[in-house]
Design a protein around this motif. Structure first.
Motif, PDB file in Angstrom:
ATOM      1  N   PRO A 241       1.128  -8.470 -26.759  1.00  0.00           N
ATOM      2  CA  PRO A 241       1.230  -7.144 -26.147  1.00  0.00           C
ATOM      3  C   PRO A 241       2.243  -6.217 -26.808  1.00  0.00           C
ATOM      4  O   PRO A 241       2.225  -5.018 -26.579  1.00  0.00           O
ATOM      5  N   GLN A 242       3.155  -6.776 -27.611  1.00  0.00           N
ATOM      6  CA  GLN A 242       4.114  -5.951 -28.345  1.00  0.00           C
ATOM      7  C   GLN A 242       4.097  -6.335 -29.820  1.00  0.00           C
ATOM      8  O   GLN A 242       3.772  -7.463 -30.173  1.00  0.00           O
ATOM      9  N   LYS A 243       4.481  -5.394 -30.663  1.00  0.00           N
ATOM     10  CA  LYS A 243       4.629  -5.700 -32.081  1.00  0.00           C
ATOM     11  C   LYS A 243       5.754  -6.725 -32.227  1.00  0.00           C
ATOM     12  O   LYS A 243       6.798  -6.610 -31.595  1.00  0.00           O
ATOM     13  N   ILE A 244       5.518  -7.717 -33.100  1.00  0.00           N
ATOM     14  CA  ILE A 244       6.508  -8.789 -33.230  1.00  0.00           C
ATOM     15  C   ILE A 244       7.187  -8.747 -34.587  1.00  0.00           C
ATOM     16  O   ILE A 244       6.627  -8.276 -35.578  1.00  0.00           O
ATOM     17  N   LEU A 245       8.407  -9.255 -34.618  1.00  0.00           N
ATOM     18  CA  LEU A 245       9.169  -9.351 -35.857  1.00  0.00           C
ATOM     19  C   LEU A 245       8.550 -10.387 -36.784  1.00  0.00           C
ATOM     20  O   LEU A 245       8.038 -11.405 -36.331  1.00  0.00           O
ATOM     21  N   LEU A 406      21.975 -16.886 -13.410  1.00  0.00           N
ATOM     22  CA  LEU A 406      20.804 -17.013 -12.536  1.00  0.00           C
ATOM     23  C   LEU A 406      21.140 -17.735 -11.234  1.00  0.00           C
ATOM     24  O   LEU A 406      20.555 -17.439 -10.185  1.00  0.00           O
ATOM     25  N   ASN A 407      22.069 -18.671 -11.290  1.00  0.00           N
ATOM     26  CA  ASN A 407      22.421 -19.439 -10.087  1.00  0.00           C
ATOM     27  C   ASN A 407      23.462 -18.752  -9.210  1.00  0.00           C
ATOM     28  O   ASN A 407      23.777 -19.244  -8.121  1.00  0.00           O
ATOM     29  N   HIS A 408      23.997 -17.618  -9.667  1.00  0.00           N
ATOM     30  CA  HIS A 408      24.994 -16.911  -8.860  1.00  0.00           C
ATOM     31  C   HIS A 408      24.313 -16.165  -7.714  1.00  0.00           C
ATOM     32  O   HIS A 408      23.257 -15.558  -7.902  1.00  0.00           O
ATOM     33  N   PRO A 409      24.881 -16.199  -6.519  1.00  0.00           N
ATOM     34  CA  PRO A 409      24.227 -15.555  -5.360  1.00  0.00           C
ATOM     35  C   PRO A 409      24.062 -14.042  -5.498  1.00  0.00           C
ATOM     36  O   PRO A 409      23.251 -13.441  -4.788  1.00  0.00           O
ATOM     37  N   ALA A 410      24.787 -13.404  -6.410  1.00  0.00           N
ATOM     38  CA  ALA A 410      24.635 -11.954  -6.593  1.00  0.00           C
ATOM     39  C   ALA A 410      23.347 -11.600  -7.320  1.00  0.00           C
ATOM     40  O   ALA A 410      22.854 -10.475  -7.211  1.00  0.00           O
ATOM     41  N   THR A 411      22.780 -12.552  -8.072  1.00  0.00           N
ATOM     42  CA  THR A 411      21.621 -12.264  -8.909  1.00  0.00           C
ATOM     43  C   THR A 411      20.341 -12.232  -8.079  1.00  0.00           C
ATOM     44  O   THR A 411      19.996 -13.199  -7.398  1.00  0.00           O
ATOM     45  N   GLY A 412      19.642 -11.096  -8.166  1.00  0.00           N
ATOM     46  CA  GLY A 412      18.416 -10.927  -7.392  1.00  0.00           C
ATOM     47  C   GLY A 412      17.152 -11.002  -8.220  1.00  0.00           C
ATOM     48  O   GLY A 412      16.142 -11.557  -7.781  1.00  0.00           O
ATOM     49  N   TRP A 413      17.198 -10.440  -9.462  1.00  0.00           N
ATOM     50  CA  TRP A 413      16.003 -10.392 -10.306  1.00  0.00           C
ATOM     51  C   TRP A 413      16.371 -10.645 -11.755  1.00  0.00           C
ATOM     52  O   TRP A 413      17.504 -10.440 -12.161  1.00  0.00           O
ATOM     53  N   PHE A 414      15.390 -11.091 -12.512  1.00  0.00           N
ATOM     54  CA  PHE A 414      15.569 -11.423 -13.915  1.00  0.00           C
ATOM     55  C   PHE A 414      14.505 -10.699 -14.735  1.00  0.00           C
ATOM     56  O   PHE A 414      13.310 -10.956 -14.591  1.00  0.00           O
ATOM     57  N   LEU A 415      14.924  -9.763 -15.591  1.00  0.00           N
ATOM     58  CA  LEU A 415      14.022  -9.122 -16.544  1.00  0.00           C
ATOM     59  C   LEU A 415      14.022  -9.970 -17.806  1.00  0.00           C
ATOM     60  O   LEU A 415      15.037 -10.084 -18.502  1.00  0.00           O
ATOM     61  N   THR A 416      12.878 -10.582 -18.134  1.00  0.00           N
ATOM     62  CA  THR A 416      12.809 -11.591 -19.189  1.00  0.00           C
ATOM     63  C   THR A 416      11.623 -11.336 -20.108  1.00  0.00           C
ATOM     64  O   THR A 416      10.627 -10.710 -19.704  1.00  0.00           O
ATOM     65  N   HIS A 417      11.724 -11.845 -21.339  1.00  0.00           N
ATOM     66  CA  HIS A 417      10.592 -11.783 -22.267  1.00  0.00           C
ATOM     67  C   HIS A 417       9.513 -12.794 -21.891  1.00  0.00           C
ATOM     68  O   HIS A 417       8.416 -12.757 -22.439  1.00  0.00           O
ATOM     69  N   GLY A 418       9.827 -13.686 -20.977  1.00  0.00           N
ATOM     70  CA  GLY A 418       8.833 -14.659 -20.537  1.00  0.00           C
ATOM     71  C   GLY A 418       8.811 -15.930 -21.353  1.00  0.00           C
ATOM     72  O   GLY A 418       7.841 -16.690 -21.312  1.00  0.00           O
ATOM     73  N   PRO A 437       6.714  -9.427 -21.987  1.00  0.00           N
ATOM     74  CA  PRO A 437       6.437 -10.410 -23.036  1.00  0.00           C
ATOM     75  C   PRO A 437       6.153  -9.793 -24.405  1.00  0.00           C
ATOM     76  O   PRO A 437       5.763  -8.633 -24.518  1.00  0.00           O
ATOM     77  N   PHE A 438       6.336 -10.627 -25.439  1.00  0.00           N
ATOM     78  CA  PHE A 438       6.052 -10.228 -26.818  1.00  0.00           C
ATOM     79  C   PHE A 438       4.770 -10.900 -27.317  1.00  0.00           C
ATOM     80  O   PHE A 438       3.801 -10.223 -27.628  1.00  0.00           O
ATOM     81  N   SER A 439       4.776 -12.240 -27.413  1.00  0.00           N
ATOM     82  CA  SER A 439       3.597 -12.924 -27.950  1.00  0.00           C
ATOM     83  C   SER A 439       3.630 -14.399 -27.569  1.00  0.00           C
ATOM     84  O   SER A 439       4.542 -14.868 -26.908  1.00  0.00           O
ATOM     85  N   PHE A 440       2.602 -15.124 -28.045  1.00  0.00           N
ATOM     86  CA  PHE A 440       2.443 -16.562 -27.826  1.00  0.00           C
ATOM     87  C   PHE A 440       2.361 -16.900 -26.350  1.00  0.00           C
ATOM     88  O   PHE A 440       1.558 -16.332 -25.629  1.00  0.00           O
ATOM     89  N   ASP A 441       3.231 -17.843 -25.883  1.00  0.00           N
ATOM     90  CA  ASP A 441       3.088 -18.252 -24.490  1.00  0.00           C
ATOM     91  C   ASP A 441       3.708 -17.256 -23.528  1.00  0.00           C
ATOM     92  O   ASP A 441       3.464 -17.324 -22.325  1.00  0.00           O
ATOM     93  N   GLN A 442       4.484 -16.305 -24.030  1.00  0.00           N
ATOM     94  CA  GLN A 442       5.164 -15.353 -23.137  1.00  0.00           C
ATOM     95  C   GLN A 442       4.184 -14.540 -22.294  1.00  0.00           C
ATOM     96  O   GLN A 442       4.324 -14.480 -21.067  1.00  0.00           O
ATOM     97  N   PRO A 443       3.166 -13.885 -22.902  1.00  0.00           N
ATOM     98  CA  PRO A 443       2.215 -13.156 -22.058  1.00  0.00           C
ATOM     99  C   PRO A 443       1.394 -14.062 -21.156  1.00  0.00           C
ATOM    100  O   PRO A 443       1.037 -13.660 -20.038  1.00  0.00           O
ATOM    101  N   LEU A 444       1.116 -15.293 -21.610  1.00  0.00           N
ATOM    102  CA  LEU A 444       0.378 -16.226 -20.760  1.00  0.00           C
ATOM    103  C   LEU A 444       1.228 -16.638 -19.560  1.00  0.00           C
ATOM    104  O   LEU A 444       0.722 -16.781 -18.439  1.00  0.00           O
ATOM    105  N   ASN A 445       2.529 -16.833 -19.791  1.00  0.00           N
ATOM    106  CA  ASN A 445       3.451 -17.089 -18.679  1.00  0.00           C
ATOM    107  C   ASN A 445       3.461 -15.918 -17.707  1.00  0.00           C
ATOM    108  O   ASN A 445       3.421 -16.096 -16.484  1.00  0.00           O
ATOM    109  N   ALA A 446       3.532 -14.701 -18.264  1.00  0.00           N
ATOM    110  CA  ALA A 446       3.604 -13.502 -17.423  1.00  0.00           C
ATOM    111  C   ALA A 446       2.360 -13.370 -16.550  1.00  0.00           C
ATOM    112  O   ALA A 446       2.451 -13.053 -15.353  1.00  0.00           O
ATOM    113  N   ILE A 447       1.194 -13.612 -17.135  1.00  0.00           N
ATOM    114  CA  ILE A 447      -0.056 -13.514 -16.376  1.00  0.00           C
ATOM    115  C   ILE A 447      -0.103 -14.584 -15.289  1.00  0.00           C
ATOM    116  O   ILE A 447      -0.484 -14.315 -14.138  1.00  0.00           O
TER     117      ILE A 447
END
Length: 536
Positions: A241-245, A406-418, A437-447
């Motif tokens: 979904p994104q251009k990759i390096l 991620l384990n800290h109680p202040a953390t609510g959401w995670f913006l990740t490449h997947g 996501p960028f490519s490979f398993d990342q977009p499949l994880n996102a879906i």
């Protein structure tokens, strides 16, 4: 700008480097060799697997790595053990020669592996390149666990297996099972089919290198519908979904190697638990069983030893700032109020203005955030850094202790490449995600996370171009403009920190429990690890 190397506690390393291997282990109990290339997303969970193997049986594990990764591997291993370090003395970390310019430039490293493995098989001493320590002979290895694109590694082991008892070679895959189908399965199961033959055909037709053709086929560009077990139907271009390096030829070379490794290995070890992709995993097992080869689900690969948190915190030079910001957020904004942002240690957008546009919306909505940007290609413009600093509502760091945050109680959401490790770490912490996501398993994880599990949102502002069909989940093709990024960011963030986000957090809590249960005494991954060891 190069990535700042994380710092490590000398005390922690002394615990590891000062130990002596217990050579009294009977040879009949086995010796396993493990190796992942210089990609931390592959090597880090392999450290966890090595620890679980010696904790499960009285065996020896030889962990091959590179000089650049030596300290990181040593520290990550320590994170998996309790204060008594029981079993740690049966993991030997040995570095090989690596002169490549990047993680896919492995010619010298592959040769070094072949030479070192030959010595292990012949019962000769092996010297660690980094420390100079000579490791004395132990029983010959019964199995080797290698990276999924390590074709030269597999070939080296096969050459030595011609004499005496065959040495089994298992693929280590720290990614979604769905991507194995895409790269290696027959077309009837949603795969490409024979990637080598198709790439050679396409290369002749288009007058390009075979590697370029393989990259084009694997990442998709025709708008063909892909049906992978356990996932909704997608278009092939959604896999990038994104251009990759690095370009498609580099990716294609890796895909070709992976195809041949999966075709000829003795089995697959997945870094995820069976509960993460139950339908996909069942289909993968059924397909592999047709060739009498097993699939083991060993995850989640999360360190749980006494030193797990303290060692991870010691790897970040910014830990004091991070902890101060987390505590301040907790005090002023309360639980689950912080957005953690990271695209991993390798990936970075080739259109970084989209990231800064997203941050503008985060700042406008006054959502406190920590952003890690540890990729060597990541550069934060001075005006962006100044804006974040003036707001008092964000923190930019090069290398962050991700599991700690991620384990800290202040953390609510995670913006990740997947990336798969990030996904599993978030699930184990009970944190819902926004996937970019960028490519490979990342977009499949996102879906999978958005469509099947309902624990995440997916950002669609990726690759656009003439002839691309609308993604069925949108009903329209992504626009890819900065204005559309801003609009989408606002909508997603308001939902995430609203009622809909609460439902996703409840869903991820149930998924968290199933994931952690897999590691329990009677859990599915514990069972699979014991079955794997039984076969040796």
């Amino acid at each position: 700008m190069p990535v700042a190397e994380p710092s490590f506690s000398n005390t922690h390393l002394d615990v590891l480097t000062g130990r002596q291997l217990d050579l009294s282990v009977p040879s009949s109990h086995g010796h396993i060799v493990v190796f992942a290339y210089e990609a931390w997303g592959h090597a880090r969970p392999l450290c966890n697997l090595a620890a679980r193997l010696v904790q499960s049986r009285n065996i020896i594990v030889t962990f091959f790595t590179t000089p650049a990764f030596y300290d990181r591997v040593m520290s990550e291993l320590l994170r998996n053990f309790d204060a008594d370090g029981l079993g740690l003395d049966r993991i030997r970390v040995i570095t090989l020669i690596h002169t490549g310019m990047h993680s896919l430039d492995n010619t010298v490293l592959n040769d070094s592996f072949a030479q070192a493995f030959d010595k292990l098989a012949e019962g000769d001493p092996v010297q660690c390149v980094h420390t100079g320590v000579t490791h004395e002979p132990v029983s010959p290895p019964k199995a080797v666990i290698i990276d999924f694109f390590g074709l030269p590694l597999l070939q080296a082991v096969r050459r030595l297996s011609g004499v005496g008892e065959p040495i089994k070679v298992f693929v280590w895959f720290a990614g979604a099972a769905a991507v194995v189908f895409r790269l290696c399965a027959p077309e009837r199961l949603g795969g490409i089919g024979n990637l080598r033959a198709k790439s050679e055909e396409e290369a002749i037709r288009k007058h390009v290198r075979v590697e370029q053709a393989a990259g084009d086929i694997a990442l998709g560009n025709d708008g063909a519908v892909v049906r992978i077990p356990g996932l909704p139907a997608i278009y092939d271009y959604e896999i990038e979904p994104q251009k990759i390096l690095g370009g498609r030829a580099l990716t294609g070379a890796m895909c070709l190697a992976a195809y041949e490794v999966f075709e000829t290995c003795d089995g697959i070890i997945l870094a995820s638990p069976e509960s993460y992709e139950p339908e996909t995993t069942a289909a993968l097992r059924q397909w592999m069983a047709g060739t009498s080869r097993p699939v083991y689900c060993a995850g989640p690969m999360i360190a749980q030893g006494t030193h797990a948190d303290s060692v991870e915190k010691g790897q970040s030079e910014s830990i004091a700032e991070v902890d101060d910001f987390l505590e301040s957020t907790m005090k002023h904004n309360g639980k689950r109020s912080l957005l953690y942002i990271s695209f991993g240690t390798v990936y970075w957008s080739m259109e970084p203005k989209k990231i800064w546009t997203f941050l503008d919306v985060v700042l406008e909505l006054r959502i406190p955030f920590i952003m890690s940007h540890s990729s060597r290609w990541a550069t934060v413009p001075e005006e962006v850094a100044d804006k974040v600093s003036r707001s008092g509502n964000g923190l930019l760091v090069r290398y962050s202790p991700q599991q700690h945050i991620l384990n800290h109680p202040a953390t609510g959401w995670f913006l990740t490449h997947g990336g798969h490790n990030s996904i599993i770490e978030a699930i184990c912490a009970g944190v819902p995600m926004i996937c970019w996501p960028f490519s490979f398993d990342q977009p499949l994880n996102a879906i999978h996370l958005t469509e099947n599990l309902n624990v995440a949102y997916e950002i669609f502002q990726g690759r656009t171009g003439p002839g691309l069909k609308p993604i069925h989940r949108l009903g329209k093709a992504p626009e890819g403009t900065l204005d559309s990024v801003k609009e989408e960011a606002r909508e997603i963030l308001l939902n995430a920190f609203g009622e809909d986000g609460i439902r996703k957090r409840e869903n991820v809590q149930a998924l968290r429990q199933r994931t952690l249960d897999a590691r329990s005494k009677r859990g599915t991954s514990t069972h699979d690890i014991h079955v794997f060891l039984d076969t040796l």
